[in-house]
Structures are given as C-alpha cells and as structure tokens.
Design an enzyme around this catalytic site. Structure first.
Site, mmCIF file in Angstrom:
data_model
loop_
_atom_site.group_PDB
_atom_site.id
_atom_site.type_symbol
_atom_site.label_atom_id
_atom_site.label_comp_id
_atom_site.label_asym_id
_atom_site.label_seq_id
_atom_site.Cartn_x
_atom_site.Cartn_y
_atom_site.Cartn_z
ATOM 1 N N CYS A 92 -2.989 0.816 -0.595
ATOM 2 C CA CYS A 92 -3.939 0.023 -1.383
ATOM 3 C C CYS A 92 -4.605 0.901 -2.447
ATOM 4 O O CYS A 92 -3.957 1.264 -3.417
ATOM 5 C CB CYS A 92 -4.957 -0.658 -0.469
ATOM 6 S SG CYS A 92 -5.776 -2.083 -1.237
ATOM 7 N N HIS A 181 -1.171 -3.636 3.119
ATOM 8 C CA HIS A 181 -1.629 -2.907 4.301
ATOM 9 C C HIS A 181 -0.576 -2.936 5.411
ATOM 10 O O HIS A 181 -0.506 -3.885 6.196
ATOM 11 C CB HIS A 181 -2.926 -3.526 4.822
ATOM 12 C CG HIS A 181 -4.101 -3.310 3.934
ATOM 13 N ND1 HIS A 181 -5.088 -2.393 4.224
ATOM 14 C CD2 HIS A 181 -4.442 -3.864 2.737
ATOM 15 C CE1 HIS A 181 -5.996 -2.401 3.257
ATOM 16 N NE2 HIS A 181 -5.615 -3.295 2.340
ATOM 17 N N GLU A 183 -0.681 -1.322 8.022
ATOM 18 C CA GLU A 183 -1.389 -1.160 9.296
ATOM 19 C C GLU A 183 -2.053 -2.444 9.779
ATOM 20 O O GLU A 183 -2.652 -2.467 10.867
ATOM 21 C CB GLU A 183 -2.440 -0.051 9.155
ATOM 22 C CG GLU A 183 -3.708 -0.447 8.421
ATOM 23 C CD GLU A 183 -3.571 -0.545 6.904
ATOM 24 O OE1 GLU A 183 -4.575 -0.886 6.242
ATOM 25 O OE2 GLU A 183 -2.470 -0.295 6.385
#
Length: 484
Positions: A92, A181, A183
C-alpha cells in the site's frame, strides 16, 4: 479458527517499517507464520544506519495513512539505501513510496475504497509466482501511482479490471510493491504472496532467475490446458458441438493467408496485433476495444489483424476475434479485408475449430510448445479447414521442424518464450535458411522504422507488430513506414 502454519519454514530476518498502521500487525503475523524472524520499527524510531547494522535479509515497508512524501518517515530513505543490496517490498503506502522514490507521481486513484475486494490480473512473477489469475484482493486506499508517470525503471505487474495499478516491480533490482493488502483475511492467496516475498534473495532479479521448467510459456500452457478442458465440457461448447456447427456451414468465408501476404505489392506486409497486455510488459492498453483497434489497423493498410485471445496474461478473448471479424466484414468488401489471425497458445484441434467458427482465416502454431507429431497433426487439421497456419519458430532447429511439415508462412519470434528476452538478430540469423516459396515474418520487438528497414534489406517479407502499434498516436503513419 484455523491458524496458517508453514510446511517448510523460511528462516529469514525481516525488518518491517511500521508507517503507523494497524495492518502492520497482520503483516508481522503472516511473516512469522512463514518462519521469519521479524523486527518491527516505527518509521520515526530508527535510522537507516541502525537498520543496516541489523543486517536484515529483507526489508518490508508497511501500509500507512497519508501521502508517501509527507507521512512515510524513513521509508523512502530505506528504499534508496537498500535497493540493490537486499530485497525490498512494499505494501500500500510501501508501494507508493517506491513509485515516488523512482520518480513517479502518487495521486488520487479515481475512487475511494475501504475494505473492498477487487479481482486483479498479474504477471505471475515475484510476489505473484504461482498465484492464480483473477484473485480477489483487499484494498484500502484513495491514492495510487499513476500509469502516465510510471518510472522507466519500474514495470506494472498487476492491475484491476479498470486499470488501477496494483503492483510494480523494479526491472533490475529486487524491489517490488503492491497497492492492496496481501495480509488481509479477505485477500485470496495472501500467505502464498508473503511466502514468495521471503523466497526472494539478493539485490537483483538476475540472482533469482526461475528454472526453465517454471518458465512463462510453461505456466501459460498449463493454464490454457485447464481452460480448454473446462470449456470443452460445457453443453453447446463440446468438440462435437463445434463440429456440428461447422458441418452446418456456420463458419464464415475465409481468405487464403498465404495468397494475401504473397500478393501484396508493398515492400513488406504488416500483421497488426490487438494486444491489451503481456507477461513481459504488463498492461499495455486494458481499455482497448478490439474491433475499434482492428478497424484502425485495417484502414491504415495492415494485411492481417492478429488477435490475442489468451485471457489471463494478455487479457484477450475469443469474443475479441469474433468482433474483429464482424467489423471487417461490415467495412470492407470480402476480398479486400485483412486476414484475421488467432494468436493463441494452441495445442488442440478444439482451439483450431473454435477459431475457424469465430472467423479466423489462420491460426498460430508455436513449434517450441508442440511435439513434432502434434505439430504435424495440428498443421494438417488447419489445412483441412482451409487455413494456412502461421508457424512460429525461435531457432534453426525449430525452423527445420516447421519446414518438415510443409509450413508456407513462418514467423520468427525474436522473443524467447521461456525467458521472454528479445533479440532482434534471431530473425536475421535465419533469413538464409528460408526457401524461396516460404514467407518469412519477423515477430516481436519491432518498435521503430529502422528495425523494419533492416529486416526489409535482409529479405524479410513482413512484420507482426503489437505493443508499438497499440501505443502509437498515429497508427496510419506507423504502418505506412513499416510497409514502404
């Protein structure tokens, strides 16, 4: 709730720069679950020399609020220092920092997304190695690197359906970032992407070269076999269904590919390609309308329109070919339209019959990916459908294989389909081995008038041009320069 645990832990020391974002914890957790030792530091709580003294294996720049120029602390300085030394990855804001460091512009992305998922396409390398196409990724951002300011040292590796850049990679150094993202729990294959990060070593991509067994061609071939197998099972789309439609006379009239190319009075013929993206370049023109682009080519004097129909890496479709054929039939008398080539990774009769019914006059057969018996079978089947294939080669050995089956139109690909490296001498080195009654077409890498002029002097009959034409602001002038 199940917890991911790595089957084969990767023992790497990762320094994670926290840009004051709660997602940093998720990144930390994913890295630890893959076996990494992770040291986390706020972006204003450590210096670059102090990080260097830790001797990390990998540097990772976290997500964060704000703009990279004003809110990323030491993140950009870290990228500058560690580039070429160790792998540097960004998520990001981390990617936006990379864009900024190398001279690009980070601006409003045209939309504000917060916790929304979007499907992406990617190049299957680096962080995306072995990641399926079309996965859903989670986005939290309003800013993104702009395509118009993409630094020359970076390449786009992933994008959304509407063209927002979702990934960039340095062409030489192990520096890579993603806008989304990995994650996030909503992101598909997030653990695989984090593991891919940890599997990168050293400061350059040269040190991380894939083995030939995992080449781009191999990955595309494997994916297309799955696609064709699945489609051929759908009622109405089986091989028997296609054959019935062909027997009913539903295939449109065709032109003889060899005759059209050989009867041209121009110094060279141009096969102009509709190409939205590629594994080597990433997105080229994702919003291109195939029929509009083809009409520009045809009106500019192209002898054939090449339509890429591979969906995952090239963002094409068979419907593109159908639409191209329709617009040519509408705008040109039957004998005056350009030929239509299906540019595809063909390995079965199904794909050839599918192309014939869709309106193709010819198909591409790639010698490199076919055994000699299969190459001969597919060539003969194409001829049975009255199509003279374009047979692609990349070496003298492959040229001999093409000539053995009786190929009359041979294309020399200047791009090696395993490494995707381009060498314009590939065509030049084979000119003298081409029989007089065989047409030689140079494929890939032709971007200037000088490239074409060199080939014309050597006796090359024509050129297939894709990316350069897709990006050209004056298609008619460019094609004229290539032909005359």
């Amino acid at each position: 709730m199940s917890v991911h645990a790595a089957t084969n832990p990767i023992n790497k020391h990762v320094v994670l720069i926290d840009n004051y974002d709660s997602f940093t914890w998720n990144v930390y957790e994913y890295l630890c679950q893959e076996g990494a030792k992770v040291s986390v530091y706020r972006n204003d709580a450590i210096t670059v020399p102090e990080i260097a003294a830790l001797n990390p294996d990998t540097l990772l720049i976290s997500p964060g609020p704000g703009h990279p120029k004003t809110d990323s602390g030491i993140s950009r300085d870290c990228i500058r220092y560690f580039t070429g030394k160790i792998p540097v990855f960004g998520i990001c804001m981390g990617q936006q920092c990379m864009f900024d460091v190398f001279g690009g512009e980070v601006a409003y992305a045209g939309e504000i997304v917060h916790g929304k998922t979007s499907p992406i396409s990617h190049d299957n390398c680096g962080i995306f190695k072995n990641v399926p196409q079309g996965i859903a990724v989670t986005r939290y951002h309003s800013l993104a690197g702009t395509e118009s300011s993409l630094p020359s040292c970076l390449k786009v590796t992933a994008s959304t359906e509407n063209g927002i850049i979702m990934g960039v990679r340095h062409k030489k150094y192990t520096v890579e970032g993603v806008q989304f993202h990995p994650e996030s729990i909503l992101t598909e294959e997030g653990h695989l992407m984090i593991r891919n990060i940890l599997n990168v070593s050293g400061g350059t991509w040269e040190e991380n070269k894939s083995s030939p067994s995992n080449s781009i061609l191999d990955r595309i071939y494997a994916r297309r076999k799955i696609d064709v197998n699945e489609q051929s099972k759908i009622p109405g789309f089986t091989f028997q269904d296609l054959q019935s439609n062909y027997d009913l006379g539903l295939a449109p009239p065709l032109q003889d590919f060899y005759t059209v190319l050989s009867s041209s009075h121009k110094r060279a013929v141009v096969l102009a390609e509709v190409k939205r993206a590629s594994p080597s370049k990433g997105p080229i023109c994702l919003k291109a309308v195939a029929a509009e682009q083809a009409l520009k080519y045809a009106e500019a004097g192209a002898s054939a329109i090449s339509v890429l129909t591979e969906p995952h890496w090239f963002h094409g479709s068979l419907q593109d070919l159908v639409n191209v054929r329709k617009i040519l039939d509408l705008k040109f008398p039957p004998k005056e339209r350009p030929c239509v080539l299906r540019k595809e990774f063909i390995f079965s009769k199904y794909q050839i019959l599918e192309a014939r019914l869709a309106g193709a006059d010819t198909v591409l057969l790639i010698v490199k990916m076919l055994s000699q018996p299969l190459l001969k079978e597919l060539y003969s089947y194409s001829k049975d459908l009255n199509m003279e294939p374009l047979v692609e080669v990349n070496s003298k050995e492959e040229l001999q294989r093409a000539l053995e089956i009786g190929a009359k139109v041979v294309g020399v690909n200047n791009r090696d389909l395993h490494s995707f490296n381009v060498d314009l001498n590939t065509t030049s080195n084979l000119v003298e081995s081409i029989p007089k009654d065989v047409l030689l077409i140079a494929l890939s890498g032709i971007t200037t008038r000088d490239d074409a002029e060199k080939y014309k002097k050597e006796g090359v009959h024509g050129f297939l041009v894709g990316e350069a034409l897709m990006k050209s602001t004056d298609v008619k002038k460019f094609i004229h320069e290539l032909c005359e």
